[in-house]
Design an enzyme around this catalytic site. Structure first.
Site, PDB file in Angstrom:
ATOM      1  N   SER A   1      47.048  16.694  12.901  1.00 23.32           N
ATOM      2  CA  SER A   1      45.680  16.226  13.107  1.00 23.32           C
ATOM      3  C   SER A   1      45.246  16.744  14.456  1.00 23.32           C
ATOM      4  O   SER A   1      45.792  16.351  15.482  1.00 23.32           O
ATOM      5  CB  SER A   1      45.621  14.700  13.084  1.00 23.32           C
ATOM      6  OG  SER A   1      44.358  14.287  13.536  1.00 23.32           O
ATOM      7  N   ARG A   2      44.265  17.658  14.450  1.00 22.93           N
ATOM      8  CA  ARG A   2      43.895  18.301  15.711  1.00 22.93           C
ATOM      9  C   ARG A   2      43.113  17.380  16.632  1.00 22.93           C
ATOM     10  O   ARG A   2      42.973  17.656  17.807  1.00 22.93           O
ATOM     11  CB  ARG A   2      43.103  19.579  15.428  1.00 22.93           C
ATOM     12  CG  ARG A   2      44.013  20.695  14.972  1.00 22.93           C
ATOM     13  CD  ARG A   2      43.269  21.999  14.895  1.00 22.93           C
ATOM     14  NE  ARG A   2      42.861  22.296  13.529  1.00 22.93           N
ATOM     15  CZ  ARG A   2      43.647  22.850  12.615  1.00 22.93           C
ATOM     16  NH1 ARG A   2      44.879  23.183  12.923  1.00 22.93           N
ATOM     17  NH2 ARG A   2      43.213  23.088  11.408  1.00 22.93           N
ATOM     18  N   VAL A   3      42.568  16.293  16.088  1.00 22.56           N
ATOM     19  CA  VAL A   3      41.890  15.347  16.974  1.00 22.56           C
ATOM     20  C   VAL A   3      42.939  14.461  17.630  1.00 22.56           C
ATOM     21  O   VAL A   3      42.845  14.098  18.789  1.00 22.56           O
ATOM     22  CB  VAL A   3      40.855  14.522  16.190  1.00 22.56           C
ATOM     23  CG1 VAL A   3      40.270  13.436  17.063  1.00 22.56           C
ATOM     24  CG2 VAL A   3      39.764  15.421  15.662  1.00 22.56           C
TER      25      VAL A   3
ATOM     26  N   ASP B   1      39.876  19.791  10.558  1.00 21.57           N
ATOM     27  CA  ASP B   1      40.495  19.472  11.846  1.00 21.57           C
ATOM     28  C   ASP B   1      41.944  19.037  11.671  1.00 21.57           C
ATOM     29  O   ASP B   1      42.476  18.286  12.478  1.00 21.57           O
ATOM     30  CB  ASP B   1      39.724  18.353  12.538  1.00 21.57           C
ATOM     31  CG  ASP B   1      38.245  18.608  12.550  1.00 21.57           C
ATOM     32  OD1 ASP B   1      37.845  19.659  13.072  1.00 21.57           O
ATOM     33  OD2 ASP B   1      37.483  17.782  12.024  1.00 21.57           O
TER      34      ASP B   1
END
Ligand code: ATP
Ligand code: MG
Length: 580
Positions: A442-444, A417
């Site tokens: 950071s894709r979150v 992620d």
């Protein structure tokens, strides 16, 4: 079909010919199990004194004394120890033991070498099943072909000879798990290697399990603070997330993982560090570092060092994950580090070649993708109905000369992620941790940040991006206008602010106060060298004279406009009277 023809012949081995009544019973037994038309043949043999051994195809039924002894031995091996007192439990086991006519499949070793054995005659062995060789050597089925099975051995293959027998166990590979493992260093099979004695396990978990389903999961929204300023502020990691740490050799990859583990000291998060293909001395060093900083008592180190056979290096991350799952299933939060998956892929490659898979297969991207995706998919944040535990994974990948487009890095980038990209140039220029702000992500993202951090971070990434762009533009310009110069200085100050010593995780209030102060251009006029001492002094001032602000940020995770203004006012005042 060949298989059926095989199964049509049943053989009875015994020293004395079975009586008529016994033969009739055998025939009835065989008919019940295998249907009609199975021929029964008696073979005289002294190898099975005091009983019979019946073979139907590759199924073996052992009614001999030796077979019964082996059953007894196997049941004794699995006796647990209760506070070191094994005698009463042994007595119970022996008392309650009844010999069974167990059906077991027995095969034959065809070739053995390099920690790999090929076995014939085990028609129903499944992928990942554990096989028992002579002398208690264990192996795992890794390759199923038409007439034989490729099996990796976990112990020394010295005593496994060609032609010796192999038994199926029906069990898949697993490791012992439990609270007893905390604070310990174990090998890929869960055996302690730190010389601190036996570990009392609370259970046994399969090394490979399916990842939690979508329904069993919930969104990642709770921060897992690493204490590393540049990561927590710009690339926040949430509990249950998978964040790749990627970079060339010696760029501080392990350092980031270790710092993140140390920062979990008072955060109620268990850590598992899996060392794959590293020198034993490096692993010992990490153990000592964790111990020194008080992080070892909530950590487990699983080590398959460079000198261990490839099969052990191959299963180490799965074994570590199984140990982490034990805690996740109990509702706890776990941080797991795989250091590193490049070496894991190398071990897999060695394994594939030794197993005689077709050339090219060992580096077939699809296979290597599956290798790592089924591992990283097991990181999850479970839903509250099943306890709400989580596994956060920090896989590490080593690149060659910064090349992220090789197939292993691209695979893992697509599975995770986000990634923290570390750069040699930055590292050698003294920018440590050497996080490349442009290539990391950071894709979150913000979902895993406290409100205070989110608000304080503000324009940091954009400011740094502008600075980088301007830095390139102005590289060759000799005289700069006032505004450009001050923007460059501001950017340099921010970069300097992100530098951080090893083993010095920053608390939430420290990060929030620093960000708020710096983004308000409070440090204007300071030289680059003054940035770090100024920030240290300022934080010291806040922690002594304005403790209430620090505790408020730490406990509520909130930052309202009034508080922000208060921090800026205090910082500006402090800046004006700070020794220059
Ligand atoms: P390898 O490729 O060998 O595994 P690595 O990328 O894991 O290396 P580390 O071993 O973590 O790199 O770090 C390399 C060296 O840099 C170590 O000596 C470490 O002490 C030092 N180092 C790492 N981070 C920092 C930091 N923030 N400040 C100062 N020194 C650092
Ligand atoms: Mg390392």
């Amino acid at each position: 079909m060949e298989l059926n023809e095989n199964r049509l012949a049943a053989k009875i081995y015994s020293a004395v010919a079975p009586s008529e009544e016994q033969s009739a019973r055998f025939a009835k037994f065989i008919e019940k199990k295998y249907g009609e038309g199975v021929s029964l043949e008696w073979i005289e043999s002294d190898a099975f004194p005091g009983g019979f051994r019946l073979e139907v195809g590759s199924d073996v039924y052992d009614w001999s004394v030796g077979g019964r002894f082996r059953q007894l031995r196997d049941s004794l091996v699995s006796v647990p120890t209760a506070n070191g007192n094994i005698i009463p439990l042994l007595k119970d086991t022996i008392k309650s033991w009844t010999p069974e006519a167990l059906a077991e499949q027995v095969g034959e070793v065809k070739t053995v070498g390099d920690g790999i054995a090929t076995v014939s005659g085990l028609d129903y062995a499944t992928y990942g099943e554990i096989l028992l060789f002579a002398d208690g050597v264990r192996g795992m089925v890794q390759d199923i072909r038409a007439n034989e099975i490729g099996c990796v051995l976990f112990n020394d293959d010295e005593n496994v000879a060609q032609g010796s027998s192999v038994r199926r166990t029906g069990k898949t590979a697993g490791v012992p798990v439990g609270e007893g493992f905390l604070g310990r260093v174990v090998d890929a099979l869960g055996v302690p290697i730190d010389g601190l004695g036996e570990i009392e396990s609370s259970g046994y978990m399969p090394v490979e399990t399916p990842a939690p389903s979508i329904i069993d999961r919930q969104p990642v929204d709770t921060p897992l603070e690493t204490g590393i300023f540049s990561i927590d502020s710009m690339f926040p990691i949430g509990r249950g997330q998978r964040e790749l740490i990627i970079g060339d050799r010696q760029t501080g990859k392990t350092a980031i993982a270790v710092d993140a583990m140390i920062n979990q000291n008072d955060k109620n998060c268990i850590c598992v560090y899996v060392a794959i293909g590293q020198k034993t001395s490096s692993v010992v060093q990490i153990q000592q570092t964790l111990k020194k900083h008080g992080a070892m008592d909530h950590s487990i180190i699983v080590s398959a060092s460079a000198s261990d056979p490839a099969p052990l290096q191959y299963i180490a991350p799965y074994a570590g994950c199984a140990m982490a799952e034990y805690f996740m299933n109990k509702g706890k939060d776990v941080l797991i580090v795989y250091d590193d998956l490049s070496k894991h892929a190398v071990a897999y490659r060695a394994l594939s070649l030794l197993l005689d898979r077709s050339p090219g297969r060992e580096a077939y991207p699809g296979d290597v993708f599956y290798l790592h995706s089924r591992l990283l998919e097991r990181a999850a944040r479970l839903s509250d109905e099943i306890g709400g535990g989580s596994i956060t994974a920090l896989p590490i990948v080593e690149t060659q000369a910064g090349d992220v487009s090789a197939y292993i890095p691209t695979n893992i980038i697509s599975i995770t992620d986000g990634q923290i990209f570390l750069e040699s140039d930055l590292f050698f220029a003294g920018q440590r941790p050497a996080v490349n702000v442009g290539l990391s992500v950071s894709r979150v993202g913000g979902a895993a940040q406290t409100k205070a951090m989110k608000k304080a971070t503000g324009t940091l990434r954009i400011d740094l991006a502008q600075y980088r762009e301007m830095e390139v533009f102005t590289q060759f310009a000799s005289d700069l206008d006032e505004q450009t110069r001050s923007q460059l200085e501001y950017g340099q100050g921010l970069m300097r602010m992100l530098r951080q010593k090893q083993y010095h995780p920053k608390s939430q209030h420290e990060q929030v106060i620093t960000l708020v102060m710096a983004l308000a251009h409070t440090m204007k006029g300071l030289t680059v060298e003054q940035v770090t001492p100024f920030i240290e002094d300022l934080i010291g001032e806040f922690e002594t004279a304005h403790q209430d602000i620090c505790t408020r940020i730490d406990s509520t995770g909130m930052l309202d406009d009034d508080l922000k203004k208060e921090i800026i006012d205090i910082s500006t005042e402090y800046r004006n009277k700070w020794k220059m």
